[in-house]
Design an enzyme around this catalytic site. Structure first.
Site, PDB file in Angstrom:
ATOM      1  N   TYR A  56       0.844  -1.205   0.000  1.00  0.00           N
ATOM      2  CA  TYR A  56       0.000   0.000   0.000  1.00  0.00           C
ATOM      3  C   TYR A  56       0.875   1.249   0.000  1.00  0.00           C
ATOM      4  O   TYR A  56       1.915   1.235   0.639  1.00  0.00           O
ATOM      5  CB  TYR A  56      -0.914   0.006   1.229  1.00  0.00           C
ATOM      6  CG  TYR A  56      -1.934  -1.091   1.183  1.00  0.00           C
ATOM      7  CD1 TYR A  56      -3.109  -0.931   0.451  1.00  0.00           C
ATOM      8  CD2 TYR A  56      -1.711  -2.290   1.837  1.00  0.00           C
ATOM      9  CE1 TYR A  56      -4.047  -1.952   0.380  1.00  0.00           C
ATOM     10  CE2 TYR A  56      -2.645  -3.315   1.771  1.00  0.00           C
ATOM     11  CZ  TYR A  56      -3.809  -3.137   1.038  1.00  0.00           C
ATOM     12  OH  TYR A  56      -4.720  -4.147   0.965  1.00  0.00           O
ATOM     13  N   PRO A  57       0.438   2.315  -0.694  1.00  0.00           N
ATOM     14  CA  PRO A  57      -0.815   2.346  -1.434  1.00  0.00           C
ATOM     15  C   PRO A  57      -0.709   1.540  -2.733  1.00  0.00           C
ATOM     16  O   PRO A  57       0.373   1.334  -3.247  1.00  0.00           O
ATOM     17  CB  PRO A  57      -0.990   3.836  -1.759  1.00  0.00           C
ATOM     18  CG  PRO A  57       0.409   4.351  -1.838  1.00  0.00           C
ATOM     19  CD  PRO A  57       1.181   3.577  -0.805  1.00  0.00           C
ATOM     20  N   HIS A  58      -1.845   1.059  -3.185  1.00  0.00           N
ATOM     21  CA  HIS A  58      -1.894   0.561  -4.555  1.00  0.00           C
ATOM     22  C   HIS A  58      -3.104   1.165  -5.243  1.00  0.00           C
ATOM     23  O   HIS A  58      -3.897   1.853  -4.616  1.00  0.00           O
ATOM     24  CB  HIS A  58      -1.834  -0.972  -4.640  1.00  0.00           C
ATOM     25  CG  HIS A  58      -2.914  -1.697  -3.939  1.00  0.00           C
ATOM     26  ND1 HIS A  58      -2.679  -2.777  -3.124  1.00  0.00           N
ATOM     27  CD2 HIS A  58      -4.247  -1.523  -3.924  1.00  0.00           C
ATOM     28  CE1 HIS A  58      -3.823  -3.225  -2.658  1.00  0.00           C
ATOM     29  NE2 HIS A  58      -4.785  -2.488  -3.123  1.00  0.00           N
ATOM     30  N   GLN A  59      -3.171   0.897  -6.538  1.00  0.00           N
ATOM     31  CA  GLN A  59      -4.191   1.594  -7.309  1.00  0.00           C
ATOM     32  C   GLN A  59      -5.579   1.126  -6.940  1.00  0.00           C
ATOM     33  O   GLN A  59      -5.809  -0.064  -6.694  1.00  0.00           O
ATOM     34  CB  GLN A  59      -3.930   1.397  -8.808  1.00  0.00           C
ATOM     35  CG  GLN A  59      -4.125   2.688  -9.578  1.00  0.00           C
ATOM     36  CD  GLN A  59      -3.766   2.545 -11.029  1.00  0.00           C
ATOM     37  OE1 GLN A  59      -2.717   1.983 -11.376  1.00  0.00           O
ATOM     38  NE2 GLN A  59      -4.634   3.049 -11.886  1.00  0.00           N
ATOM     39  N   ASP A  62     -11.998   2.297 -10.377  1.00  0.00           N
ATOM     40  CA  ASP A  62     -13.403   2.687 -10.315  1.00  0.00           C
ATOM     41  C   ASP A  62     -14.228   1.641 -11.052  1.00  0.00           C
ATOM     42  O   ASP A  62     -14.162   1.542 -12.264  1.00  0.00           O
ATOM     43  CB  ASP A  62     -13.562   4.073 -10.961  1.00  0.00           C
ATOM     44  CG  ASP A  62     -14.965   4.612 -10.781  1.00  0.00           C
ATOM     45  OD1 ASP A  62     -15.651   4.204  -9.818  1.00  0.00           O
ATOM     46  OD2 ASP A  62     -15.383   5.445 -11.602  1.00  0.00           O
ATOM     47  N   GLU A  80      -5.392   3.676  -2.967  1.00  0.00           N
ATOM     48  CA  GLU A  80      -6.065   3.322  -1.710  1.00  0.00           C
ATOM     49  C   GLU A  80      -5.020   3.008  -0.649  1.00  0.00           C
ATOM     50  O   GLU A  80      -3.972   2.415  -0.932  1.00  0.00           O
ATOM     51  CB  GLU A  80      -6.991   2.127  -1.905  1.00  0.00           C
ATOM     52  CG  GLU A  80      -6.335   0.907  -2.540  1.00  0.00           C
ATOM     53  CD  GLU A  80      -7.153  -0.357  -2.396  1.00  0.00           C
ATOM     54  OE1 GLU A  80      -7.661  -0.809  -3.425  1.00  0.00           O
ATOM     55  OE2 GLU A  80      -7.281  -0.889  -1.280  1.00  0.00           O
ATOM     56  N   ARG A 104     -10.613   1.579   3.611  1.00  0.00           N
ATOM     57  CA  ARG A 104      -9.589   2.268   2.811  1.00  0.00           C
ATOM     58  C   ARG A 104      -9.994   3.709   2.552  1.00  0.00           C
ATOM     59  O   ARG A 104     -11.154   3.984   2.263  1.00  0.00           O
ATOM     60  CB  ARG A 104      -9.440   1.625   1.418  1.00  0.00           C
ATOM     61  CG  ARG A 104      -9.277   0.118   1.402  1.00  0.00           C
ATOM     62  CD  ARG A 104      -7.855  -0.311   1.698  1.00  0.00           C
ATOM     63  NE  ARG A 104      -7.725  -1.744   1.559  1.00  0.00           N
ATOM     64  CZ  ARG A 104      -7.910  -2.603   2.573  1.00  0.00           C
ATOM     65  NH1 ARG A 104      -8.217  -2.166   3.782  1.00  0.00           N
ATOM     66  NH2 ARG A 104      -7.778  -3.897   2.380  1.00  0.00           N
ATOM     67  N   HIS A 119     -14.660  -3.090   2.654  1.00  0.00           N
ATOM     68  CA  HIS A 119     -15.073  -4.423   2.215  1.00  0.00           C
ATOM     69  C   HIS A 119     -16.278  -4.902   3.026  1.00  0.00           C
ATOM     70  O   HIS A 119     -16.961  -5.834   2.624  1.00  0.00           O
ATOM     71  CB  HIS A 119     -13.910  -5.418   2.387  1.00  0.00           C
ATOM     72  CG  HIS A 119     -12.760  -5.201   1.446  1.00  0.00           C
ATOM     73  ND1 HIS A 119     -12.898  -5.223   0.076  1.00  0.00           N
ATOM     74  CD2 HIS A 119     -11.441  -4.950   1.668  1.00  0.00           C
ATOM     75  CE1 HIS A 119     -11.713  -5.018  -0.501  1.00  0.00           C
ATOM     76  NE2 HIS A 119     -10.816  -4.841   0.451  1.00  0.00           N
ATOM     77  N   ASP A 126     -14.087  -9.437  -2.187  1.00  0.00           N
ATOM     78  CA  ASP A 126     -13.053  -8.471  -2.574  1.00  0.00           C
ATOM     79  C   ASP A 126     -13.629  -7.143  -3.056  1.00  0.00           C
ATOM     80  O   ASP A 126     -12.891  -6.276  -3.493  1.00  0.00           O
ATOM     81  CB  ASP A 126     -12.177  -9.055  -3.694  1.00  0.00           C
ATOM     82  CG  ASP A 126     -11.030  -9.881  -3.137  1.00  0.00           C
ATOM     83  OD1 ASP A 126     -10.671  -9.682  -1.968  1.00  0.00           O
ATOM     84  OD2 ASP A 126     -10.503 -10.726  -3.891  1.00  0.00           O
ATOM     85  N   PHE A 128     -16.022  -3.512  -2.846  1.00  0.00           N
ATOM     86  CA  PHE A 128     -16.096  -2.355  -1.947  1.00  0.00           C
ATOM     87  C   PHE A 128     -17.490  -1.744  -1.968  1.00  0.00           C
ATOM     88  O   PHE A 128     -18.175  -1.791  -2.991  1.00  0.00           O
ATOM     89  CB  PHE A 128     -15.121  -1.264  -2.402  1.00  0.00           C
ATOM     90  CG  PHE A 128     -13.677  -1.500  -2.061  1.00  0.00           C
ATOM     91  CD1 PHE A 128     -13.270  -1.738  -0.758  1.00  0.00           C
ATOM     92  CD2 PHE A 128     -12.704  -1.449  -3.059  1.00  0.00           C
ATOM     93  CE1 PHE A 128     -11.930  -1.921  -0.454  1.00  0.00           C
ATOM     94  CE2 PHE A 128     -11.360  -1.636  -2.760  1.00  0.00           C
ATOM     95  CZ  PHE A 128     -10.975  -1.871  -1.455  1.00  0.00           C
TER      96      PHE A 128
HETATM   97  P1  2AM Z   1      -7.536  -4.360  -1.336  1.00  0.00           P
HETATM   98  O1  2AM Z   1      -8.287  -5.505  -0.730  1.00  0.00           O
HETATM   99  O2  2AM Z   1      -6.114  -4.313  -1.000  1.00  0.00           O
HETATM  100  O3  2AM Z   1      -8.218  -3.091  -1.029  1.00  0.00           O
HETATM  101  C1  2AM Z   1      -9.179  -7.617  -5.825  1.00  0.00           C
HETATM  102  O4  2AM Z   1     -10.464  -7.114  -6.048  1.00  0.00           O
HETATM  103  C2  2AM Z   1      -8.370  -6.589  -5.095  1.00  0.00           C
HETATM  104  O5  2AM Z   1      -8.222  -5.421  -5.919  1.00  0.00           O
HETATM  105  C3  2AM Z   1      -9.063  -6.145  -3.846  1.00  0.00           C
HETATM  106  O6  2AM Z   1      -8.675  -6.971  -2.797  1.00  0.00           O
HETATM  107  C4  2AM Z   1      -8.641  -4.686  -3.719  1.00  0.00           C
HETATM  108  O7  2AM Z   1      -7.515  -4.557  -2.905  1.00  0.00           O
HETATM  109  C5  2AM Z   1      -8.200  -4.275  -5.104  1.00  0.00           C
HETATM  110  N1  2AM Z   1      -9.101  -3.273  -5.671  1.00  0.00           N
HETATM  111  C6  2AM Z   1      -8.753  -2.104  -6.255  1.00  0.00           C
HETATM  112  N2  2AM Z   1      -9.803  -1.414  -6.666  1.00  0.00           N
HETATM  113  C7  2AM Z   1     -10.885  -2.155  -6.337  1.00  0.00           C
HETATM  114  C8  2AM Z   1     -12.272  -1.958  -6.499  1.00  0.00           C
HETATM  115  N3  2AM Z   1     -12.810  -0.854  -7.045  1.00  0.00           N
HETATM  116  N4  2AM Z   1     -13.105  -2.923  -6.039  1.00  0.00           N
HETATM  117  C9  2AM Z   1     -12.603  -4.034  -5.460  1.00  0.00           C
HETATM  118  N5  2AM Z   1     -11.310  -4.280  -5.279  1.00  0.00           N
HETATM  119  C10 2AM Z   1     -10.450  -3.344  -5.720  1.00  0.00           C
END
Ligand code: 2AM
Length: 134
Positions: A56-59, A62, A80, A104, A119, A126, A128
């Site tokens: 983290y952070p990673h992209q 949307d 995020e 996040r 989540h 996975d 959001f």
């Molecule tokens: P995260 O759990 O670290 O937040 C697979 O869906 C992974 O992609 C998720 O675990 C999430 O990482 C990341 N991700 C990035 N953008 C997302 C989104 N809009 N919805 C769901 N997962 C997202």
């Protein structure tokens, strides 16, 4: 008239970039705007120093199906960073793994606030959903 239009445009863009005015709720976790700012700053520091060893952070992508409003302008990329209930700054290392938890903060590459997502309560494990009051 022209001046009024300019004021309207200026206030609209300010509103788009501003932090939530009250507490944000993700499931049963609550975050103040200063906690959001601290997490954004930590994420931005890691991004700018390429300190991505804890992932983290990673992209943040949307996904239209998730129906999440981003309160920042532009087309991304968005990033995020985990929010830790209680206000600590998320940190994990290869020798000491710490779960990122469920929540996040989303921000732009220049550190502008975009949204708070979780989540908890998402349609898939996975996925959001937006946090309340974000
Ligand atoms: P995260 O759990 O670290 O937040 C697979 O869906 C992974 O992609 C998720 O675990 C999430 O990482 C990341 N991700 C990035 N953008 C997302 C989104 N809009 N919805 C769901 N997962 C997202």
């Amino acid at each position: 008239m022209f001046a009024k239009v300019l004021v309207l445009i200026a206030s609209a863009s300010l509103a788009l970039a501003s932090l939530p005015s009250g507490t944000v709720t993700c499931g049963s976790n609550k975050y103040t705007s200063s906690e959001l700012t601290s997490a954004i700053n930590a994420g931005l520091n890691d991004l700018n120093s390429n300190n991505l060893q804890d992932d983290y952070p990673h992209q943040y992508y949307d996904e239209p199906s998730e129906d999440i409003t981003l309160y920042c302008s532009g087309n991304g990329p968005w990033y995020e960073f985990p929010l830790v209930p209680g206000g600590a700054i998320y940190k994990s290392t290869s020798s000491h793994y710490v779960s990122p938890g469920t929540d996040r903060v989303i921000f732009t590459g220049s550190g502008t606030y975009c949204a708070v997502v979780t989540h908890t309560g998402a349609a898939s494990y996975d996925g959001f959903v937006a946090c309340k009051g974000d």
